[in-house]
Design a protein around this motif. Sequence first.
Motif, PDB file in Angstrom:
ATOM      1  N   PHE A   1       8.873   7.004 -12.902  1.00  0.00           N
ATOM      2  CA  PHE A   1       7.909   7.189 -13.986  1.00  0.00           C
ATOM      3  C   PHE A   1       6.515   7.465 -13.433  1.00  0.00           C
ATOM      4  O   PHE A   1       5.817   8.381 -13.881  1.00  0.00           O
ATOM      5  CB  PHE A   1       7.883   5.953 -14.888  1.00  0.00           C
ATOM      6  CG  PHE A   1       6.885   6.043 -16.003  1.00  0.00           C
ATOM      7  CD1 PHE A   1       7.229   6.643 -17.200  1.00  0.00           C
ATOM      8  CD2 PHE A   1       5.590   5.553 -15.860  1.00  0.00           C
ATOM      9  CE1 PHE A   1       6.311   6.746 -18.236  1.00  0.00           C
ATOM     10  CE2 PHE A   1       4.667   5.646 -16.880  1.00  0.00           C
ATOM     11  CZ  PHE A   1       5.035   6.242 -18.074  1.00  0.00           C
ATOM     12  N   ARG A   2       6.089   6.704 -12.435  1.00  0.00           N
ATOM     13  CA  ARG A   2       4.736   6.885 -11.908  1.00  0.00           C
ATOM     14  C   ARG A   2       4.616   8.171 -11.110  1.00  0.00           C
ATOM     15  O   ARG A   2       3.552   8.813 -11.103  1.00  0.00           O
ATOM     16  CB  ARG A   2       4.357   5.689 -11.038  1.00  0.00           C
ATOM     17  CG  ARG A   2       2.915   5.749 -10.538  1.00  0.00           C
ATOM     18  CD  ARG A   2       2.442   4.424  -9.999  1.00  0.00           C
ATOM     19  NE  ARG A   2       1.103   4.514  -9.487  1.00  0.00           N
ATOM     20  CZ  ARG A   2       0.801   4.589  -8.196  1.00  0.00           C
ATOM     21  NH1 ARG A   2       1.769   4.552  -7.290  1.00  0.00           N
ATOM     22  NH2 ARG A   2      -0.451   4.689  -7.793  1.00  0.00           N
ATOM     23  N   LYS A   3       5.683   8.574 -10.441  1.00  0.00           N
ATOM     24  CA  LYS A   3       5.626   9.825  -9.682  1.00  0.00           C
ATOM     25  C   LYS A   3       5.436  11.008 -10.612  1.00  0.00           C
ATOM     26  O   LYS A   3       4.720  11.964 -10.280  1.00  0.00           O
ATOM     27  CB  LYS A   3       6.909   9.988  -8.868  1.00  0.00           C
ATOM     28  CG  LYS A   3       6.935  11.240  -8.014  1.00  0.00           C
ATOM     29  CD  LYS A   3       8.173  11.311  -7.156  1.00  0.00           C
ATOM     30  CE  LYS A   3       8.158  12.551  -6.275  1.00  0.00           C
ATOM     31  NZ  LYS A   3       9.353  12.634  -5.401  1.00  0.00           N
ATOM     32  N   LYS A   4       6.065  10.966 -11.773  1.00  0.00           N
ATOM     33  CA  LYS A   4       5.944  12.054 -12.731  1.00  0.00           C
ATOM     34  C   LYS A   4       4.679  11.942 -13.583  1.00  0.00           C
ATOM     35  O   LYS A   4       4.219  12.934 -14.139  1.00  0.00           O
ATOM     36  CB  LYS A   4       7.160  12.073 -13.658  1.00  0.00           C
ATOM     37  CG  LYS A   4       8.472  12.371 -12.955  1.00  0.00           C
ATOM     38  CD  LYS A   4       8.520  13.807 -12.465  1.00  0.00           C
ATOM     39  CE  LYS A   4       9.872  14.128 -11.866  1.00  0.00           C
ATOM     40  NZ  LYS A   4       9.953  15.550 -11.429  1.00  0.00           N
TER      41      LYS A   4
ATOM     42  N   PHE B   1       0.825  -1.204   0.000  1.00  0.00           N
ATOM     43  CA  PHE B   1       0.000   0.000   0.000  1.00  0.00           C
ATOM     44  C   PHE B   1       0.865   1.263   0.000  1.00  0.00           C
ATOM     45  O   PHE B   1       0.519   2.262  -0.644  1.00  0.00           O
ATOM     46  CB  PHE B   1      -0.932  -0.001   1.216  1.00  0.00           C
ATOM     47  CG  PHE B   1      -1.990  -1.071   1.148  1.00  0.00           C
ATOM     48  CD1 PHE B   1      -2.568  -1.418  -0.064  1.00  0.00           C
ATOM     49  CD2 PHE B   1      -2.406  -1.732   2.287  1.00  0.00           C
ATOM     50  CE1 PHE B   1      -3.540  -2.391  -0.138  1.00  0.00           C
ATOM     51  CE2 PHE B   1      -3.381  -2.710   2.224  1.00  0.00           C
ATOM     52  CZ  PHE B   1      -3.952  -3.039   1.008  1.00  0.00           C
ATOM     53  N   PHE B   2       1.982   1.217   0.731  1.00  0.00           N
ATOM     54  CA  PHE B   2       2.870   2.383   0.717  1.00  0.00           C
ATOM     55  C   PHE B   2       3.504   2.564  -0.667  1.00  0.00           C
ATOM     56  O   PHE B   2       3.667   3.686  -1.143  1.00  0.00           O
ATOM     57  CB  PHE B   2       3.960   2.217   1.775  1.00  0.00           C
ATOM     58  CG  PHE B   2       4.954   3.353   1.774  1.00  0.00           C
ATOM     59  CD1 PHE B   2       4.652   4.553   2.395  1.00  0.00           C
ATOM     60  CD2 PHE B   2       6.183   3.231   1.139  1.00  0.00           C
ATOM     61  CE1 PHE B   2       5.554   5.605   2.400  1.00  0.00           C
ATOM     62  CE2 PHE B   2       7.084   4.275   1.126  1.00  0.00           C
ATOM     63  CZ  PHE B   2       6.768   5.469   1.768  1.00  0.00           C
ATOM     64  N   PHE B   3       3.869   1.454  -1.311  1.00  0.00           N
ATOM     65  CA  PHE B   3       4.438   1.543  -2.662  1.00  0.00           C
ATOM     66  C   PHE B   3       3.431   2.159  -3.626  1.00  0.00           C
ATOM     67  O   PHE B   3       3.789   2.905  -4.532  1.00  0.00           O
ATOM     68  CB  PHE B   3       4.851   0.149  -3.127  1.00  0.00           C
ATOM     69  CG  PHE B   3       5.574   0.135  -4.442  1.00  0.00           C
ATOM     70  CD1 PHE B   3       6.691   0.920  -4.645  1.00  0.00           C
ATOM     71  CD2 PHE B   3       5.138  -0.667  -5.487  1.00  0.00           C
ATOM     72  CE1 PHE B   3       7.359   0.914  -5.862  1.00  0.00           C
ATOM     73  CE2 PHE B   3       5.794  -0.687  -6.702  1.00  0.00           C
ATOM     74  CZ  PHE B   3       6.913   0.111  -6.883  1.00  0.00           C
ATOM     75  N   PHE B   4       2.147   1.850  -3.432  1.00  0.00           N
ATOM     76  CA  PHE B   4       1.113   2.440  -4.267  1.00  0.00           C
ATOM     77  C   PHE B   4       1.006   3.943  -4.038  1.00  0.00           C
ATOM     78  O   PHE B   4       0.827   4.727  -4.978  1.00  0.00           O
ATOM     79  CB  PHE B   4      -0.234   1.774  -3.966  1.00  0.00           C
ATOM     80  CG  PHE B   4      -1.402   2.426  -4.649  1.00  0.00           C
ATOM     81  CD1 PHE B   4      -1.705   2.132  -5.967  1.00  0.00           C
ATOM     82  CD2 PHE B   4      -2.197   3.339  -3.972  1.00  0.00           C
ATOM     83  CE1 PHE B   4      -2.773   2.725  -6.599  1.00  0.00           C
ATOM     84  CE2 PHE B   4      -3.269   3.937  -4.601  1.00  0.00           C
ATOM     85  CZ  PHE B   4      -3.562   3.628  -5.912  1.00  0.00           C
ATOM     86  N   SER B   5       1.116   4.383  -2.786  1.00  0.00           N
ATOM     87  CA  SER B   5       0.916   5.804  -2.464  1.00  0.00           C
ATOM     88  C   SER B   5       2.203   6.612  -2.497  1.00  0.00           C
ATOM     89  O   SER B   5       2.156   7.828  -2.357  1.00  0.00           O
ATOM     90  CB  SER B   5       0.282   5.937  -1.070  1.00  0.00           C
ATOM     91  OG  SER B   5       1.120   5.342  -0.082  1.00  0.00           O
ATOM     92  N   SER B   6       3.366   5.974  -2.687  1.00  0.00           N
ATOM     93  CA  SER B   6       4.642   6.697  -2.632  1.00  0.00           C
ATOM     94  C   SER B   6       4.772   7.810  -3.663  1.00  0.00           C
ATOM     95  O   SER B   6       5.410   8.829  -3.385  1.00  0.00           O
ATOM     96  CB  SER B   6       5.806   5.713  -2.777  1.00  0.00           C
ATOM     97  OG  SER B   6       5.729   5.016  -4.006  1.00  0.00           O
ATOM     98  N   PRO B   7       4.218   7.703  -4.894  1.00  0.00           N
ATOM     99  CA  PRO B   7       4.356   8.823  -5.825  1.00  0.00           C
ATOM    100  C   PRO B   7       3.689  10.099  -5.358  1.00  0.00           C
ATOM    101  O   PRO B   7       3.993  11.174  -5.855  1.00  0.00           O
ATOM    102  CB  PRO B   7       3.679   8.302  -7.100  1.00  0.00           C
ATOM    103  CG  PRO B   7       3.745   6.836  -6.999  1.00  0.00           C
ATOM    104  CD  PRO B   7       3.595   6.544  -5.542  1.00  0.00           C
ATOM    105  N   PHE B   8       2.762   9.986  -4.391  1.00  0.00           N
ATOM    106  CA  PHE B   8       2.038  11.165  -3.960  1.00  0.00           C
ATOM    107  C   PHE B   8       2.706  11.846  -2.778  1.00  0.00           C
ATOM    108  O   PHE B   8       2.174  12.806  -2.227  1.00  0.00           O
ATOM    109  CB  PHE B   8       0.602  10.776  -3.591  1.00  0.00           C
ATOM    110  CG  PHE B   8      -0.045   9.878  -4.607  1.00  0.00           C
ATOM    111  CD1 PHE B   8       0.005  10.210  -5.952  1.00  0.00           C
ATOM    112  CD2 PHE B   8      -0.667   8.707  -4.247  1.00  0.00           C
ATOM    113  CE1 PHE B   8      -0.561   9.393  -6.910  1.00  0.00           C
ATOM    114  CE2 PHE B   8      -1.244   7.883  -5.191  1.00  0.00           C
ATOM    115  CZ  PHE B   8      -1.195   8.231  -6.528  1.00  0.00           C
ATOM    116  N   VAL B   9       3.872  11.334  -2.347  1.00  0.00           N
ATOM    117  CA  VAL B   9       4.605  11.957  -1.253  1.00  0.00           C
ATOM    118  C   VAL B   9       5.391  13.143  -1.813  1.00  0.00           C
ATOM    119  O   VAL B   9       6.160  13.005  -2.759  1.00  0.00           O
ATOM    120  CB  VAL B   9       5.567  10.946  -0.585  1.00  0.00           C
ATOM    121  CG1 VAL B   9       6.344  11.616   0.531  1.00  0.00           C
ATOM    122  CG2 VAL B   9       4.773   9.763  -0.055  1.00  0.00           C
TER     123      VAL B   9
END
Length: 1055
Positions: free
Chosen positions: A694-697, A62-70
């Motif tokens: 890639f997902r963060k951007k 779950f943290f890996f899923f939400s990490s781009p939004f940090v």
Amino acid sequence: MGLLDVLWRIWTPQMHHSTYAIIVVVVGSLFFISSDDMHTLIEVLDKSIDWWSMCACLLGIFFFFSSPFVENPIKPGYLNFSRWHIAWMSVATLYHFPSSQSIGEDLRMNLSLYLTIYGSSIIFLTVFHIIFIGLSHIGLVSPEARRRPELWNLLQKSTVLSIACCGFYSLCGNRAYLKQTPFEGKCYGWFSFGKKEERDTLISKLLRMNVFKAEICSCWFAPVGSANDYPFWSKWVMFGQGSDEISPLYSLWATFTGLYIADYLLERSTGWALTHHLSAREEEQQMRPLSVEEEEQRRPSSVEEEEQMRPDLSNLVPWYSGTSADLFKTVFDLIVQVTVFLGRFDMRMMQAAVSKVEDGVQRDFLYDRFRDKEDFWFDFVADTGDGWNSSYCIARLLAQRELNVKTSSDSELPLPPGNPPLKRGNLLLIGGDLAYPNPTPDNYEYRFFRPFMCALQPPPTWYKSEQIAVDKPEIPLEFPDGPRAFIIPGNHDWFDGLHTFTRYILHKSWLGGWFMPQKKSYFALRLPENWWVFGLDLALHEDIDVYQFKFFSELANDKVGDEDSVIIITHAPKWLLDWYKNDVSGKNSSNNSRKKSSNESGKNFSHLIRDYLKRRCKLHIAGDLHHYMRHSVPANTSAYVQHLLVNGCGGAFLHPTHVFGNFKEYCGATYETKASYPSFEVSSRIALRNILKFRKKNWQFDIIGGVIYFVLAFSMFPQCDLDQILQDGSVSGHLWSFSVTAWATFINWLGQSHVSLAGALLFLIALIAFAPKVSRKKRVMMGLLHFSAHLTSVIMLVLLMELGLEACIRHKFLATSGYHTLYKWYRTVEGEYFPDPTGLRVRMEKRTGGLYPACIKYLMSAFDVPEVMAVSRTDICQKQMESLSCGVVAIYYASVFVYFWVFSTPVVSLVFGSYLYICVNWLHLHYDEAFSSLRVADYKGFTRFHINKKGDLEVYTLAVDEVPKDWDLDPDWRDEPNQPERSSHLRDHPSMWRSADPLKDPLKTVRIEDYFVIHRNGENHQKTPGPAQPEPESEQSLNSENEIIEEEPESFEES
């Protein structure tokens, strides 16, 4: 709104890593508080270590899923959706595990209580708003109160209220405490730390958490009283556990609800005008240039006023967004232009038809007012209008009256002695692509004009935002020496057939404080000391049209002298793009010279360079590629063009340089790489970000990737036969069984799936089409390998998800009592923990026709996704899919999609980003796709030219490595007195905004990246630092002009 707003802001900050640390500490403390004592806690943790490990793995996913939004500036809509989605999935999963129950904490009570209070709060507040709006319509309340509340705001407040009540229940339960006098009992002892024996008592009590909890609840939360004290409300209250006292949980809920209602009434009656947002029209009026009196009145006197003046900062265009209407419109416009109008209608021919002819010269295309200037400076920038930060950073540098650029002592650039200041250009040349992704009026206004307007404001007495320039040039009398701007369109400006460019550039007079006398999309400028600038419009054909060729060829024959020097400006660097196209397709080898020459674009352009300018072209400069590179012929070497310079660092995302490192030949001459920015090494390192960032951007890519992966996995669910994997005892046995099952799943998917196979075929075709323009076999191979990586990931995700679900079912954690397990359990314990002697629940059920308990029941079922998924999966495996109703099947796949989305979106981005990295760094392919995904706003710059008294052209390329991300109002601009007779270009501080971090302000960080001099006699004096480039094997002689003319032009295949 009041206290609820405070709680909401605590709950929804931008999540930093320190915030996660605080959350871990708080959660750990709650576990300690909830347990009887620390010894019991340690003992039960040791007994359930396996389940705690599984919980840790799930939390990691779950943290890996939400990490781009940090620490990522994501739009609030998707950010809030992702945050609540991940919280929902986490709680719905973890409460089924025995981990929390092993330490004496049953999450089912908290969860069911939360959902009950949440549903009740929404219903109650909705009824309140309906009544309030109705009163406003009949005249009992001010008409300003008719503005409906936002649904999202209502859901937020209900969520915070429910969380507060559940937190109270976790600590104190629903026990009603007897009244005590202040400081009576044991309360005072908890806050006395003076004596050693008192400190020892405190430590001993901390080891007995149950005692600590009881004393805190009895001392800190005073009871409201007995229901008999309020006879009117006695039938509408909840009671505490085991007494006739009013429930403290009920009193807390009533208090929060009352505060919300009171605050809402106060806001609607007195403060509505202070909270509404500016309309688009008001915002436009706010950004218009002000008169002297208006500017003096509107100078901010406080931080709040400064924040109101702050413009809307647009981010770089998300090229991999699955929800951007701009991108879909861009694709549509491009298809229409290429398939309908290309080759049939050309705006450039219309411009030539209506141009004025004086003395045999089309005066609408030729400007010679600069020819008598002395000490002439001019600037070149290209590819602006993407993100605000990068575009304004360059516009701020261009607007300064002069730049005092410091160079390091170890610099190898042969700069002029004394380090003279670099004056602002009398002329600004812009090389196209003014706004991304397509040329809409909004994109031109917000992404292109507004940064330049904030950097250098136009004269208030002359500028009108809606004015149409009918007869250019309309030069103000007080603007004789002000800066001018000339602009050529790029391929993005041609997506609408040059309509917006014509409206905003050719029929408007001001780009901020730069005057635009330009009438057509291409032009010729006569500069001092016999220098010329040819601004060519290549359109989407990658070539000049016949009328444009006629104008420039006649000008070269009749006006340009034999000893004159010409600078050519085009949007695209055809020397690099043609070389790259040939290199990718394998035509750069010596035995493919004929194919190579026929593949070059721009027959008319090449004809003009070789046969009419005849080596008078000293410099060819272009944009389109968003980096800086310079290639020059060796000293004492003849060539049609001496220097090739590309600088597209005006504001758009960064392009790599290392993929163009092997360029050597153009028009029969050999060139050397003299400078590149960023360097090849830095460019290669930046490409590595595609793997993990890639997902963060590109968080919008979740929409596309999640849907594609679910379509591929649709026919793989459910996996009913997993006994072999679960029965093997050794690790190697598990891995072997997993591999065998994965292969069997793939074979079954090929033979029996219909939906997934159809989606897979479309996805494969899309990946092959996405592959670069190499040979057909290579494209098919690249598409197949890319597709295989995605399909393998999908199969592994499906099996891992099904294995976790099967393990929970076998251990009786899921699928135990149907779809409404949580609601059934809650009804069995509701009477014990929340007594109802007055029959409030029965009355609520009768008066709502059974709607109230039904809403709570189905809300709990909708929340408990794992239970719904497990029950539906069990029915499908036992009874087969065909024997079940469509509703059951739809419920199953909907619940699967909710969880599979969390697992698949990070993986699809990881696979796709790795593909881009391999292509751009190992194969030197996909340079545009691989760097548009990163949206790098740094490494920006422009080129400044100086024609000195000797007639030599000094070329400075200025660069900023790091673009500021936060801006404050410049106090120097604010405090500088504005005189009516003084235009903004005469101000010492012309730009409104400066970097919030003074050390990162571009005026302090700008540096000279490259410098060289072009002498009038054609000699080259240049020297740049950097790694030595390999020498060409041999200097090739120029082809004859007859051979060049006879080459067949390349047919236009695609833009």
